[in-house]
Scaffold this active site. Structure first.
Site, PDB file in Angstrom:
ATOM      1  N   HIS A   1       3.595   1.743  -1.807  1.00 41.37           N
ATOM      2  CA  HIS A   1       3.869   2.033  -3.222  1.00 41.37           C
ATOM      3  C   HIS A   1       2.613   2.581  -3.908  1.00 41.37           C
ATOM      4  O   HIS A   1       2.679   3.480  -4.739  1.00 41.37           O
ATOM      5  CB  HIS A   1       4.298   0.763  -3.961  1.00 41.37           C
ATOM      6  CG  HIS A   1       5.574   0.156  -3.470  1.00 41.37           C
ATOM      7  ND1 HIS A   1       5.621  -1.027  -2.787  1.00 41.37           N
ATOM      8  CD2 HIS A   1       6.855   0.575  -3.580  1.00 41.37           C
ATOM      9  CE1 HIS A   1       6.873  -1.325  -2.488  1.00 41.37           C
ATOM     10  NE2 HIS A   1       7.654  -0.367  -2.958  1.00 41.37           N
TER      11      HIS A   1
ATOM     12  N   GLY B   1       8.883   7.736  -1.682  1.00 41.25           N
ATOM     13  CA  GLY B   1       8.342   7.710  -0.321  1.00 41.25           C
ATOM     14  C   GLY B   1       9.287   8.347   0.684  1.00 41.25           C
ATOM     15  O   GLY B   1      10.514   8.235   0.577  1.00 41.25           O
TER      16      GLY B   1
ATOM     17  N   ALA C   1       0.813  -1.222   0.000  1.00 44.17           N
ATOM     18  CA  ALA C   1       0.000   0.000   0.000  1.00 44.17           C
ATOM     19  C   ALA C   1       0.847   1.274   0.000  1.00 44.17           C
ATOM     20  O   ALA C   1       0.392   2.325  -0.465  1.00 44.17           O
ATOM     21  CB  ALA C   1      -0.935  -0.007   1.204  1.00 44.17           C
TER      22      ALA C   1
ATOM     23  N   SER D   1       8.658  -3.727   1.840  1.00 47.05           N
ATOM     24  CA  SER D   1       8.680  -5.070   1.239  1.00 47.05           C
ATOM     25  C   SER D   1       9.448  -6.027   2.147  1.00 47.05           C
ATOM     26  O   SER D   1       9.178  -7.225   2.179  1.00 47.05           O
ATOM     27  CB  SER D   1       9.334  -5.027  -0.141  1.00 47.05           C
ATOM     28  OG  SER D   1       8.689  -4.052  -0.927  1.00 47.05           O
ATOM     29  N   ARG D   2      10.408  -5.496   2.899  1.00 47.77           N
ATOM     30  CA  ARG D   2      11.241  -6.352   3.755  1.00 47.77           C
ATOM     31  C   ARG D   2      10.489  -6.830   5.008  1.00 47.77           C
ATOM     32  O   ARG D   2      10.972  -7.729   5.689  1.00 47.77           O
ATOM     33  CB  ARG D   2      12.520  -5.627   4.163  1.00 47.77           C
ATOM     34  CG  ARG D   2      13.484  -5.452   3.000  1.00 47.77           C
ATOM     35  CD  ARG D   2      14.833  -4.904   3.433  1.00 47.77           C
ATOM     36  NE  ARG D   2      15.830  -5.020   2.396  1.00 47.77           N
ATOM     37  CZ  ARG D   2      16.229  -4.028   1.601  1.00 47.77           C
ATOM     38  NH1 ARG D   2      15.684  -2.832   1.717  1.00 47.77           N
ATOM     39  NH2 ARG D   2      17.150  -4.233   0.685  1.00 47.77           N
TER      40      ARG D   2
END
Ligand code: PAF
Length: 288
Positions: A48, A158, A46, A197-198
């Site tokens: 991105h 971001g 979310a 993502s990590r």
């Protein structure tokens, strides 16, 4: 500005070569449309999609790039296990109203004989740059290439990667790349953990501890505002007590230069800390 209403029902157009990307962007430019670029490494979440959403408000056309850039990973970092989900990324981008996804191969971005590296200068030497030598040269090189390949009017990044955002603004400025760089506020889970993502690497136990990072940054900011000059040291100890294996840094810095904070000027509290094998970063604004 983007008026595509039925993108969710269609698959998204994919360009996998620079030539195809340029051809499509040129056709939009020919129609006087404003173009925004959202660079990503995929495994989209979310955070991105908030970048895509901002891009849609400032441009007629939105291009997202999905490229896990090998040159920004150091030896021993997580390049080989970095999450990848190209089909899911295409679907999410289509649903978000993105017009085109640029998904180049490593050979397309770094053909045989590729030799140039962009040196982003002193802003990239501190904090993340100190913990991850060479990281920002890799980011600077790939972002400079993406900006020159897509030639967007606006590029959206971001604030979660706050130092990266400053470095990219600097690259565009110093290399006279005619693009406006927009930053978008970090998207967080309900418990404060910044989306990344990590986060997919975290075990259930680590996931339960992870929100302490944001909570600690907020408390450090509160203490600094109250005049406590031991706040960063307190924050570092608190993270270690909460089960973080290592804290690469927890610092209060000037929000523009990343130098030590100046009295009365906007600052930022930034940290990178490890939960097991996962390195989390986060930052928040500290308005005096
Ligand atoms: O923030 C990221 O995902 C990457 O560092 C970027 C900007 C896409 C460059 O590879």
């Amino acid at each position: 500005m983007n008026s595509t209403s039925d993108a969710a029902t269609h698959d998204i157009a994919v360009a996998d070569t620079v030539a195809e990307l340029r051809r499509r962007v040129a056709s939009w430019r020919g129609a006087s449309e404003i173009v925004a670029l959202v660079p990503t490494m995929g495994a989209l979440h979310a955070g991105h999609l908030a970048l895509v959403s901002r891009a849609r408000t400032v441009a007629h056309r939105v291009v997202a790039s999905v490229f896990v850039n090998p040159t920004q990973f150091g030896p021993g970092e997580d390049l080989s296990r970095y999450p990848r989900d190209p089909a899911g990324d295409r679907r999410k981008l289509a649903e978000a109203g993105c017009d085109l996804v640029f998904m180049p191969t490593v050979a397309e971005m770094y053909p045989d004989g590729f030799a140039v590296r962009v040196d982003p200068g002193p802003l990239a030497e501190t904090l993340e740059g100190r913990s991850r030598p060479g990281h920002f040269a890799g980011v600077a090189t790939v972002v400079a290439k993406l900006l020159l390949q897509a030639a967007p009017d606006v590029a959206v990044f971001g604030e979660k990667d706050y130092q990266q955002l400053l470095v990219i603004r600097r690259i565009a400025r110093d290399l006279d790349i005619p693009v406006r760089i927009e930053g978008v506020a970090t998207v967080r889970e309900g418990d404060g953990l910044a989306l990344s993502s990590r986060n997919a690497y975290l075990t259930p136990d680590e996931r339960a501890r992870a929100p302490m990072l944001h909570r600690t940054l907020r408390e450090v900011a509160r203490r600094v505002r109250g005049g406590d000059d031991t706040a960063s040291a307190w924050g570092l100890r608190t993270l270690l007590d909460a089960g973080f294996a290592k804290v690469d840094y927890l610092e209060v810095r000037d929000a523009e230069t990343l130098e030590p904070p100046r009295p009365g000027a906007p600052a930022r509290v930034l940290a990178a800390a490890w939960l097991g094998r996962t390195r989390l970063i986060d930052n928040i604004a500290l308005v005096p």
